[in-house]
Write a protein that holds these residues in place. Structure first.
Motif, PDB file in Angstrom:
ATOM      1  N   ASP A  77       7.774  -8.116 -13.086  1.00  0.00           N
ATOM      2  CA  ASP A  77       6.637  -8.237 -12.177  1.00  0.00           C
ATOM      3  C   ASP A  77       7.208  -8.724 -10.850  1.00  0.00           C
ATOM      4  O   ASP A  77       7.620  -9.883 -10.737  1.00  0.00           O
ATOM      5  CB  ASP A  77       5.635  -9.251 -12.762  1.00  0.00           C
ATOM      6  CG  ASP A  77       4.407  -9.454 -11.884  1.00  0.00           C
ATOM      7  OD1 ASP A  77       4.420  -9.041 -10.714  1.00  0.00           O
ATOM      8  OD2 ASP A  77       3.430 -10.063 -12.378  1.00  0.00           O
TER       9      ASP A  77
ATOM     10  N   ASP B 116       2.452  -6.121  -5.312  1.00  0.00           N
ATOM     11  CA  ASP B 116       2.490  -6.874  -6.574  1.00  0.00           C
ATOM     12  C   ASP B 116       2.431  -5.863  -7.721  1.00  0.00           C
ATOM     13  O   ASP B 116       1.370  -5.282  -7.966  1.00  0.00           O
ATOM     14  CB  ASP B 116       1.274  -7.825  -6.597  1.00  0.00           C
ATOM     15  CG  ASP B 116       1.235  -8.698  -7.834  1.00  0.00           C
ATOM     16  OD1 ASP B 116       2.191  -8.688  -8.615  1.00  0.00           O
ATOM     17  OD2 ASP B 116       0.211  -9.401  -8.013  1.00  0.00           O
TER      18      ASP B 116
ATOM     19  N   GLU C 279       0.766  -3.135 -13.785  1.00  0.00           N
ATOM     20  CA  GLU C 279       0.073  -3.626 -12.578  1.00  0.00           C
ATOM     21  C   GLU C 279       0.295  -2.719 -11.381  1.00  0.00           C
ATOM     22  O   GLU C 279       1.436  -2.383 -11.045  1.00  0.00           O
ATOM     23  CB  GLU C 279       0.590  -5.039 -12.245  1.00  0.00           C
ATOM     24  CG  GLU C 279       0.033  -5.598 -10.951  1.00  0.00           C
ATOM     25  CD  GLU C 279       0.391  -7.052 -10.722  1.00  0.00           C
ATOM     26  OE1 GLU C 279       1.445  -7.508 -11.197  1.00  0.00           O
ATOM     27  OE2 GLU C 279      -0.398  -7.735 -10.042  1.00  0.00           O
TER      28      GLU C 279
HETATM   29 MN    MN Z   1       2.196  -9.376 -10.567  1.00  0.00          MN
END
Ligand code: MN
Ligand code: GLY
Ligand code: MN
Length: 463
Positions: free
Chosen positions: A245, A256, A421
């Protein structure tokens, strides 16, 4: 290094941002907006205790929003009555020029920034009428500490203009390349630190000097720690799963992104099952993302997808219905965070209205508690984790554990966790995804295996 081509020769729209804040303030508290003057100081360079080194500099985001200026020790003043924006640069410290080089001149700053006037900080006269809060003078001098002004700043930042969107797309593009590099560099990644290094190397090569947040580089069971930043465990073959991440920053704007992959390119049965489950959660969320949709509802829908898939896998007992398990909140500790958050200059950006004291544990850590509106940027990041620490309470609580097939669950601990994500702009009709690095499990497998076949040593020059 230059930024996006589309922004060439354009200035960060600070003046429009000041007007945006004023219009939000008018909605929030019209009387305060009358003849309001906004004053914000940027961050200063701060030293470490007992040492002549300074801490890494990170500009105050509210100041940047109203100035586009990344210089430490600067200030900005917006006089709404005159629609006049003044940037105050720090006074020139001649002693410092030897160490730090020549500072930006007033003339060059006036060319660079979208402000009406540039002065030095010593020109600020705190005793002047402009800075008084005396109502008799009908002059409103607002600083961040004023609740309504703070609210207006947050609200203005929540809606990204075309310039900000271009910056965020650029950050996303850099991040995509970094994630691709990490995926394809498995032969040199024998420690989580290598994943971290690979990502940062490629970000820096593309001109992104700062990360939006500390990269989270996990292998095996550490994938279950949501904000794991230790990043220093050996990646042994028995570990199977990787979770990274990480997001590069561009001109104070964040990206992100999380991707997961198998360390040798071959998905293990359980890892792939959880991966596909999380992918389904994300896909189902996309079906609901549009202006007017309530983010809380979408988040809770993704819990239902998890429950449904857990029943299919046998982790949750088949004799219970999705609704029963949902109502018993058994999924809370398998998916303990929210579906996503606002994204902008801060990774967890403003105006989400999180409620961390929510008595409903399914949505306690949800960072957006409002309806989606065009021009917001959010993350779509469902996850599924097997954390012994987090699940202990669930497993010991008979009201919850009765829904769980412990012997089936036991096969999944080694996966640690999966999160997928992406960064998403809410548009007039739906959404646009900024981040494009593949999440197709077969394609990911091919990328990892191609890296293995190359068997290269040293950094990959992907970009
Ligand atoms: Mn993240
Ligand atoms: N990288 C932190 C988060 O995804 O919220
Ligand atoms: Mn996130």
């Amino acid at each position: 290094m230059s930024g996006p081509e589309s922004l060439k020769d354009r200035k960060y729209p600070a003046k429009q941002h000041a007007r945006n804040v004023l219009s939000q303030l008018k909605k929030k508290n019209p009387s305060k907006a009358t003849e309001a003057k906004f004053f914000i100081s940027g961050e200063v360079l701060e030293g470490y205790k007992y040492c002549d080194q300074t801490k890494p500099f990170r500009q105050d985001r509210y100041f940047f929003y109203l100035s586009g200026c990344n210089i430490p020790g600067a200030h900005v003043l917006y006089d709404s009555e005159k629609d006049h924006l003044t940037l105050y640069l720090p006074d020139v410290d001649k002693e410092d020029i030897m160490w730090s080089g020549l500072p930006l001149s007033l003339e060059d700053a006036a060319k660079k920034y979208d402000v009406d006037e540039v002065k030095y900080a010593s020109d600020i006269n705190l005793n002047s009428k402009a800075f008084t809060t005396d109502n008799n003078l009908k002059s409103q001098f607002l600083i961040e500490q004023d609740e309504d002004f703070f609210f207006a700043l947050d609200e203005a930042r929540a809606f990204k203009d075309e310039f900000e969107i271009e910056l965020m797309k650029h950050a996303a593009k850099i991040t995509d390349n970094c994630h691709y590099a990490v995926m394809s560099a498995i032969p040199i990644e024998t420690n989580e630190t290598h994943i971290h290094a690979e990502f940062m190397y490629h970000a820096l090569r593309q001109g992104s000097k700062n990360q939006s947040y500390d990269p989270i580089c996990c292998s095996g069971e550490s994938c279950s720690t949501l904000h794991y930043v230790k990043n220093d465990e050996e990646i042994t073959p028995d570990k199977r799963s990787i979770l990274i991440d990480a997001g590069a920053e561009w001109d104070c704007y964040a990206s992100d992104v999380t991707r997961c992959f198998p360390i040798n390119g071959e998905w293990s049965k359980e890892h792939l099952e959880i991966y596909n489950l999380v992918l389904k959660m994300q896909t189902e969320a996309y079906k609901l993302i549009k202006p007017g949709a309530n983010w809380e509802d979408i988040h809770l829908e993704t819990h239902k997808v998890l429950i449904q898939e857990f029943i299919k896998l046998g982790i949750f007992k088949k004799e219970f219905s999705v609704d029963e398990i949902f109502d018993a909140k058994v999924s809370a500790r398998f998916y303990p965070h929210g579906l996503g958050h606002m994204l902008g200059m801060d990774t967890h950006d403003t105006a989400g209205f999180a409620n961390y004291s929510d008595s409903n544990e399914l949505s306690r850590y949800l960072r957006i508690r409002r309806k989606l509106e065009p021009s917001m940027v959010v993350t779509n990041e469902p996850g599924c984790y097997f954390s012994p620490f987090l699940l202990e309470e669930t497993l010991q609580n008979p009201i919850k554990s009765k829904y769980i097939n412990k012997s089936v669950l036991d096969k999944y601990w080694y996966v640690g966790g999966v999160r997928i994500e992406d960064d998403v702009l809410i548009t007039k009709d739906g959404y646009e995804i900024f981040t494009k690095i593949t999440k197709d499990p077969e394609e990911i497998s091919k990328i990892v295996k191609a890296g293995l076949d190359k068997g290269e040593k040293g950094f990959h020059n992907v970009v």
